[in-house]
Design a protein around this motif. Structure first.
Motif, short mmCIF file in Angstrom:
data_model
loop_
_atom_site.label_atom_id
_atom_site.label_comp_id
_atom_site.label_asym_id
_atom_site.label_seq_id
_atom_site.Cartn_x
_atom_site.Cartn_y
_atom_site.Cartn_z
N ARG B 175 -22.63 -25.99 -18.26
CA ARG B 175 -23.36 -27.24 -18.45
C ARG B 175 -24.65 -26.98 -19.20
O ARG B 175 -24.98 -27.68 -20.17
CB ARG B 175 -23.67 -27.86 -17.08
CG ARG B 175 -24.52 -29.11 -17.16
CD ARG B 175 -24.98 -29.58 -15.77
NE ARG B 175 -26.42 -29.85 -15.75
CZ ARG B 175 -27.34 -29.00 -15.32
NH1 ARG B 175 -26.98 -27.79 -14.86
NH2 ARG B 175 -28.62 -29.32 -15.33
N LEU B 176 -25.38 -25.95 -18.79
CA LEU B 176 -26.64 -25.65 -19.47
C LEU B 176 -26.40 -25.21 -20.91
O LEU B 176 -27.16 -25.57 -21.82
CB LEU B 176 -27.41 -24.56 -18.71
CG LEU B 176 -28.13 -25.02 -17.45
CD1 LEU B 176 -28.85 -23.85 -16.80
CD2 LEU B 176 -29.11 -26.13 -17.79
N ALA B 177 -25.36 -24.42 -21.12
CA ALA B 177 -25.06 -23.97 -22.48
C ALA B 177 -24.77 -25.17 -23.38
O ALA B 177 -25.25 -25.24 -24.52
CB ALA B 177 -23.88 -23.01 -22.47
N LEU B 179 -25.82 -28.16 -22.95
CA LEU B 179 -27.10 -28.86 -23.12
C LEU B 179 -27.90 -28.21 -24.25
O LEU B 179 -28.51 -28.90 -25.08
CB LEU B 179 -27.87 -28.75 -21.80
CG LEU B 179 -28.68 -29.93 -21.33
CD1 LEU B 179 -27.91 -31.23 -21.49
CD2 LEU B 179 -29.04 -29.71 -19.86
N SER B 180 -27.90 -26.91 -24.27
CA SER B 180 -28.64 -26.19 -25.31
C SER B 180 -28.06 -26.46 -26.68
O SER B 180 -28.80 -26.74 -27.64
CB SER B 180 -28.61 -24.69 -25.00
OG SER B 180 -29.16 -23.96 -26.07
N LEU B 184 -29.85 -28.34 -29.80
CA LEU B 184 -29.97 -27.74 -31.13
C LEU B 184 -29.49 -28.72 -32.20
O LEU B 184 -30.17 -28.93 -33.22
CB LEU B 184 -29.16 -26.45 -31.19
CG LEU B 184 -29.13 -25.76 -32.56
CD1 LEU B 184 -30.51 -25.29 -32.96
CD2 LEU B 184 -28.13 -24.60 -32.55
N LEU B 207 -26.79 -22.24 -38.76
CA LEU B 207 -27.56 -22.02 -37.53
C LEU B 207 -26.73 -22.31 -36.29
O LEU B 207 -26.89 -21.65 -35.27
CB LEU B 207 -28.83 -22.89 -37.55
CG LEU B 207 -29.90 -22.39 -38.52
CD1 LEU B 207 -31.06 -23.37 -38.60
CD2 LEU B 207 -30.40 -21.00 -38.12
N ASN B 210 -24.68 -19.31 -35.78
CA ASN B 210 -25.51 -18.25 -35.20
C ASN B 210 -25.66 -18.45 -33.70
O ASN B 210 -25.64 -17.50 -32.93
CB ASN B 210 -26.91 -18.26 -35.86
CG ASN B 210 -26.87 -17.72 -37.27
OD1 ASN B 210 -26.03 -16.90 -37.63
ND2 ASN B 210 -27.79 -18.18 -38.11
N TRP B 211 -25.84 -19.71 -33.31
CA TRP B 211 -25.98 -19.98 -31.87
C TRP B 211 -24.70 -19.54 -31.14
O TRP B 211 -24.75 -18.92 -30.08
CB TRP B 211 -26.25 -21.47 -31.65
CG TRP B 211 -26.53 -21.81 -30.21
CD1 TRP B 211 -27.75 -21.90 -29.61
CD2 TRP B 211 -25.56 -22.09 -29.19
NE1 TRP B 211 -27.61 -22.22 -28.28
CE2 TRP B 211 -26.28 -22.33 -28.00
CE3 TRP B 211 -24.16 -22.16 -29.17
CZ2 TRP B 211 -25.64 -22.65 -26.80
CZ3 TRP B 211 -23.53 -22.46 -27.97
CH2 TRP B 211 -24.27 -22.71 -26.80
N LYS B 213 -22.59 -17.34 -32.11
CA LYS B 213 -22.53 -15.88 -32.11
C LYS B 213 -23.33 -15.33 -30.92
O LYS B 213 -22.90 -14.39 -30.24
CB LYS B 213 -23.10 -15.33 -33.42
CG LYS B 213 -22.86 -13.84 -33.61
CD LYS B 213 -23.23 -13.39 -35.02
CE LYS B 213 -23.15 -11.87 -35.18
NZ LYS B 213 -23.78 -11.40 -36.43
N GLY B 214 -24.49 -15.94 -30.66
CA GLY B 214 -25.27 -15.56 -29.50
C GLY B 214 -24.48 -15.74 -28.21
O GLY B 214 -24.50 -14.89 -27.32
N LEU B 217 -22.04 -13.01 -27.88
CA LEU B 217 -22.66 -11.71 -27.59
C LEU B 217 -23.18 -11.65 -26.15
O LEU B 217 -23.75 -10.64 -25.73
CB LEU B 217 -23.80 -11.44 -28.57
CG LEU B 217 -23.35 -11.18 -30.02
CD1 LEU B 217 -24.57 -11.12 -30.95
CD2 LEU B 217 -22.53 -9.90 -30.11
N GLY B 218 -23.02 -12.76 -25.43
CA GLY B 218 -23.39 -12.73 -24.01
C GLY B 218 -24.80 -13.19 -23.71
O GLY B 218 -25.32 -12.92 -22.62
N ALA B 219 -25.43 -13.91 -24.63
CA ALA B 219 -26.80 -14.36 -24.40
C ALA B 219 -26.90 -15.38 -23.27
O ALA B 219 -27.98 -15.61 -22.73
CB ALA B 219 -27.39 -14.93 -25.69
N TYR B 220 -25.77 -16.01 -22.93
CA TYR B 220 -25.79 -17.04 -21.89
C TYR B 220 -24.99 -16.62 -20.66
O TYR B 220 -24.60 -17.44 -19.85
CB TYR B 220 -25.26 -18.37 -22.45
CG TYR B 220 -26.14 -18.90 -23.56
CD1 TYR B 220 -27.12 -19.84 -23.29
CD2 TYR B 220 -26.01 -18.42 -24.87
CE1 TYR B 220 -27.95 -20.30 -24.29
CE2 TYR B 220 -26.84 -18.88 -25.87
CZ TYR B 220 -27.80 -19.81 -25.58
OH TYR B 220 -28.63 -20.26 -26.57
#
Lengths: 221, 221
Positions: B175-177, B179-180, B184, B207, B210-211, B213-214, B217-220
DNA sequence: CAAAAAATTATACGATCGTATAATATCTTG
DNA sequence: CAAGATATTATACGATCGTATAATTTTTTG
């Protein structure tokens, strides 16, 4: 039928001290007072607050003063926008400059301040929304907004660049990265203000840190 | 002194065919026409377009009809918002459903459509900005917006979840992902519409990737 | 085809809007 | 302390605003 005298709604402009019925002020002072009164009116009534009579009453002055100092209402609106935008960026950067002077500390302070009540506030968004609407239809105001936005993104870019340099993070286009981070902040701000039950400010902070983690992991290389 | 007759600005509502002076329509049809006329007025004149007389003239009808079908102007505004919001999400999801039915293909289609002229358009933002301003001061409209926003984020969340499942990406709070990612998109949309020289739509698409890709890569996580 | 139903027009009322003009009050300066 | 400069008020004008009411027209129905 005789036309009825209009109600000025005048309440203030106290000379306080002398027996004078009103006080003369420096044009600069008066313009500033009127600009701030305009912002308060917009907070209170949204678009409907952008009105010569309401702003004059809020400033404790009669309507004619606005014509006298600004010529037309639109010029006062532009002036008010510049006051608000510069104060907001100034306030934000003050917090950053008082933080732990490491790239990480400064960026964290920027994020925390962005989600503090200084910005994360429905009234604050309300003022911006009114201005956005005007910007889309007023070339002059649009020009002011471009200056403001450019300054904001440049500040974000500087913060991110310091971090990237310090941690040796590979970033292909720092300008685009800053644009993305700014957009994330604005988007979260907008979503929360329109509906504060959607997520908690702390969750917003967390999402910013997630974005930075993506940066660290090379998502923007 | 006798009061002057108001100009109705009436131009349309052609019966076309019969000799009748106006046409009676189903309440549903008329309400829809008035809602769409309201949207056109907002596109053309921003907040100033939200006016009984302007909308009635745009629909080729007299002002009384708005009172008759909606009671008060605010109700028409809410109805117009619902029309616009649902059509926008509908249009977006139609594109997604016609895309390559893989999680990657659907998400890509969603991003491309978000940066296409269907949404990336100053006129479109102009309408939203007017509604945002009203939402902040009208509880009823705020309620409509909550429904709309919830549906939008849920759609994004579904797209991201399919991708994460397919590629076995670890995501702590989907849910938060979502939202982000929504924030964006909205932030880029806002920035570009207010000042289209800031970046190119293709850069916006980049962009978004890129998000993602993040995310990969496990940023969330 | 007459009559009932209701969609639509027509009109009015009082408020508020932005701006222009002239009169007046305050303050500064010689 | 008189006089000039100008900040400020006072007032007016025409436009537009949202809504209420009653008359009129179209359409349906019995």
């Amino acid at each position: 039928m005789a036309r009825q005298r209009e109600d000025t709604g005048l309440t203030k402009n106290d000379p306080t001290k002398s027996r004078a019925r009103f006080r003369r002020e420096t044009p600069d002072d008066r313009r500033r007072q009127l600009g701030e009164a305009a912002l308060r009116c917009i907070v209170k009534h949204g678009n409907a607050g952008v009105s010569v009579r309401q702003i004059a009453a809020e400033a404790g002055v009669t309507q004619g003063l606005i014509t006298h100092h600004f010529g037309e209402l639109n010029e006062l609106v532009i002036y008010a926008f510049d006051i608000m935008a510069s104060e907001m960026l100034q306030g934000l950067m003050n917090v950053v400059d008082q933080a732990d002077p490491t790239p990480q500390g400064r960026l964290n302070a920027f994020i925390e301040a962005s989600f503090s009540s200084m910005l994360f506030d429905r009234d604050v968004l309300g003022v911006w929304v009114v201005f956005w609407g005007l910007i889309l239809h007023s070339p002059k105001l649009s020009f002011s907004q471009q200056r403001e936005f450019s300054g904001y993104v440049k500040a974000v870019e500087a913060l991110l660049k310091d971090l990237a340099d310090d941690e040796e993070i590979a970033v292909g286009d720092m300008r685009l990265a800053a644009l993305s981070f700014s957009a994330l902040l604005d988007g979260l701000w907008l979503a929360w203000c329109l509906n504060p039950t959607t997520f908690k400010p702390e969750e917003g902070v967390q999402l910013c840190h997630n974005w930075i983690k993506g940066l660290r992991l090379g998502a923007y290389a």
